[in-house]
Design a protein around this motif. Structure first.
Motif, short mmCIF file in Angstrom:
data_model
loop_
_atom_site.label_atom_id
_atom_site.label_comp_id
_atom_site.label_asym_id
_atom_site.label_seq_id
_atom_site.Cartn_x
_atom_site.Cartn_y
_atom_site.Cartn_z
N LEU A 1 0.82 -1.21 0.00
CA LEU A 1 0.00 0.00 0.00
C LEU A 1 0.86 1.26 0.00
N THR A 2 1.92 1.27 0.78
CA THR A 2 2.71 2.50 0.88
C THR A 2 3.72 2.60 -0.26
N LEU A 3 4.38 1.50 -0.61
CA LEU A 3 5.42 1.57 -1.65
C LEU A 3 4.83 1.62 -3.05
N MET A 4 3.77 0.86 -3.31
CA MET A 4 3.26 0.75 -4.67
C MET A 4 1.98 1.53 -4.92
N ALA A 5 1.08 1.55 -3.94
CA ALA A 5 -0.21 2.20 -4.17
C ALA A 5 -0.23 3.65 -3.67
N GLY A 6 0.86 4.08 -3.04
CA GLY A 6 0.96 5.47 -2.61
C GLY A 6 -0.02 5.88 -1.52
N VAL A 7 -0.40 4.94 -0.69
CA VAL A 7 -1.34 5.23 0.40
C VAL A 7 -0.56 5.78 1.60
N ASP A 8 -1.15 6.71 2.31
CA ASP A 8 -0.58 7.28 3.53
C ASP A 8 -0.35 6.18 4.59
N GLN A 9 0.75 6.30 5.34
CA GLN A 9 1.12 5.25 6.30
C GLN A 9 -0.01 4.88 7.27
N MET A 10 -0.65 5.89 7.85
CA MET A 10 -1.70 5.60 8.84
C MET A 10 -2.90 4.89 8.21
N THR A 11 -3.27 5.36 7.00
CA THR A 11 -4.40 4.73 6.32
C THR A 11 -4.04 3.29 5.94
N ALA A 12 -2.79 3.09 5.47
CA ALA A 12 -2.34 1.75 5.13
C ALA A 12 -2.45 0.83 6.34
N GLN A 13 -2.07 1.34 7.48
CA GLN A 13 -2.15 0.55 8.71
C GLN A 13 -3.60 0.20 9.05
N GLY A 14 -4.48 1.19 8.87
CA GLY A 14 -5.90 0.96 9.14
C GLY A 14 -6.48 -0.07 8.19
N ILE A 15 -6.13 0.05 6.89
CA ILE A 15 -6.61 -0.91 5.90
C ILE A 15 -6.14 -2.31 6.29
N ASN A 16 -4.88 -2.40 6.67
CA ASN A 16 -4.34 -3.71 7.02
C ASN A 16 -5.05 -4.32 8.22
N LEU A 17 -5.36 -3.50 9.20
CA LEU A 17 -6.06 -4.02 10.39
C LEU A 17 -7.42 -4.58 10.00
N LEU A 18 -8.16 -3.82 9.18
CA LEU A 18 -9.48 -4.29 8.74
C LEU A 18 -9.34 -5.55 7.89
N PHE A 19 -8.36 -5.52 7.01
CA PHE A 19 -8.10 -6.63 6.10
C PHE A 19 -7.83 -7.92 6.86
N PHE A 20 -7.09 -7.78 7.94
CA PHE A 20 -6.65 -8.99 8.63
C PHE A 20 -7.76 -9.68 9.41
N ILE A 21 -8.82 -8.96 9.74
CA ILE A 21 -9.88 -9.56 10.56
C ILE A 21 -10.50 -10.80 9.89
N PRO A 22 -11.05 -10.69 8.65
CA PRO A 22 -11.60 -11.91 8.03
C PRO A 22 -10.54 -12.97 7.75
N CYS A 23 -9.34 -12.54 7.39
CA CYS A 23 -8.26 -13.51 7.15
C CYS A 23 -7.99 -14.32 8.41
N ALA A 24 -7.95 -13.64 9.53
CA ALA A 24 -7.65 -14.31 10.80
C ALA A 24 -8.77 -15.27 11.18
N VAL A 25 -10.01 -14.87 10.91
CA VAL A 25 -11.14 -15.76 11.24
C VAL A 25 -11.01 -17.07 10.46
N ILE A 26 -10.73 -16.95 9.16
CA ILE A 26 -10.58 -18.14 8.31
C ILE A 26 -9.43 -19.01 8.81
N ALA A 27 -8.30 -18.39 9.04
CA ALA A 27 -7.12 -19.14 9.48
C ALA A 27 -7.38 -19.83 10.83
N LEU A 28 -8.10 -19.11 11.68
CA LEU A 28 -8.37 -19.62 13.02
C LEU A 28 -9.23 -20.88 12.97
N VAL A 29 -10.22 -20.86 12.11
CA VAL A 29 -11.10 -22.04 11.96
C VAL A 29 -10.26 -23.25 11.54
#
Lengths: 125, 132
Positions: free
Chosen positions: B34-62
Motif C-alpha cells: 500500500l505504501t510503496l506501490m499504491a501510494g497510500v498514507d502510512q496511517m491509512t495503510a495501517q488501518g486498511i491492514n487491520l481491517l483486512f486482517f480480521i476476516p483472514c484471521a477468522v478463516i485461518a483460526l477455523v
C-alpha cells in the motif's frame, strides 16, 4: 522437578507481560504484533507451529479493537479496505493449509529476507 | 494500467493472506504494498491492514483450531494484556504522525527480519525441548 515448573511459570509471566507490547505494536504500526507474539509463545512453551497458529488467536481480537480505534479516529474507512478482502480470504485459506506442510526453517528465512528488503526500501522511500 | 494495478492488488492481497494465516506477519506485506506501490498514507495503510486482517484471521483460526494447533490457555491471558497495549499504541500512532511512523515501521521490519535470519539453531532446539 519443581525447578522446571518455576522456570516455566516465569517464562509464562514474561509472555503475559510481553503481550502488552504485542498490543502496543499492533495499535502503533497496524501490523507486526504477530511477529512478536510467535517468539513469546515459543518461550512460554508452545512448539513452533502451535505458536504460529496461536498468535492468530491472540492477534484477531487485538486487530478488531485496533481497527475500531482507527475507524473512530477517521484514519481509515471500511470502503478503503473492502477491495482487498476477497484476495486476502483466498490467501488465508492457502496459508493456513500450507502451515502444517512447509518446513519451519524455510518459512523463517524466506520471510526474513523479504521483510529486510522491504524495510530498507520503505526507509529510503 | 488499471488492469495491471488490479493484478498487483490481488497478488498483494493473496500473499499477505497466506503469510498472515501462517502467523508470520502478513500485515507487513499489505502495508508494504500500500505504501510503496499504491501510494497510500502510512496511517491509512495501517488501518486498511487491520481491517483486512480480521476476516483472514477468522478463516485461518477455523482451520488451525480444527487441527488443534491453538494453545488457548496461553492465548487468553495474552489477549487481555494485548488489548491494553492496543489502546496505548493506537493513541501513540495519532501523536507520532505518518512520516515518523513510516520510519519506525521500516526499522521494525529490518529488526524483525535480521532477528529471524540470524536466530541460532541451538536456541530453537532448546525451545522445542523445553516445550515437551
Amino acid at each position: 522437578m519443581t525447578g522446571v515448573k518455576i522456570i516455566n511459570t516465569q517464562k509464562k509471566r514474561f509472555a503475559y507481560l510481553g503481550s502488552v507490547l504485542v498490543g502496543f505494536i499492533n495499535g502503533l504500526l497496524g501490523a507486526g504484533g504477530g511477529m512478536l507474539a510467535v517468539p513469546l509463545l515459543e518461550k512460554a512453551g508452545a512448539q513452533q507451529k502451535q505458536a504460529h497458529a496461536t498468535s492468530i488467536a491472540l492477534i484477531l481480537p487485538l486487530c478488531i479493537f485496533s481497527a475500531t480505534l482507527y475507524l473512530i479516529n477517521g484514519k481509515v474507512t471500511l470502503s478503503d479496505a473492502v477491495g482487498y478482502l476477497p484476495a486476502g480470504a483466498v490467501g488465508a485459506v492457502i496459508g493456513a493449509l500450507l502451515l502444517s506442510r512447509i518446513k519451519d526453517s524455510w518459512l523463517r528465512k524466506i520471510f526474513a529476507l523479504f521483510i529486510i528488503w522491504s524495510g530498507v526500501r520503505m526507509w529510503f522511500r | 494500467m488499471v488492469q495491471i494495478a488490479g493484478v498487483y492488488m490481488w497478488l498483494a492481497g493473496i500473499l499477505s493472506g497466506i503469510i498472515g494465516a501462517m502467523g508470520i506477519g502478513g500485515g507487513g506485506v499489505l502495508i508494504i504494498y500500500l505504501t510503496l506501490m499504491a501510494g497510500v498514507d502510512q496511517m491509512t495503510a495501517q488501518g486498511i491492514n487491520l481491517l483486512f486482517f480480521i476476516p483472514c484471521a477468522v478463516i485461518a483460526l477455523v482451520i488451525h483450531s480444527r487441527k488443534k494447533l491453538i494453545v488457548w490457555r496461553l492465548a487468553f491471558p495474552m489477549i487481555l494484556g494485548g488489548l491494553v497495549g492496543v489502546a496505548v499504541g493506537a493513541y501513540s500512532a495519532q501523536l507520532i504522525g505518518p512520516n515518523m511512523l513510516g520510519k519506525i515501521f521500516s526499522a521494525f521490519l529490518i529488526f524483525i527480519g535480521l532477528r529471524q535470519l540470524f536466530a541460532r539453531k541451538k536456541d530453537r532446539e532448546s525451545i522445542k525441548k523445553s516445550s515437551r
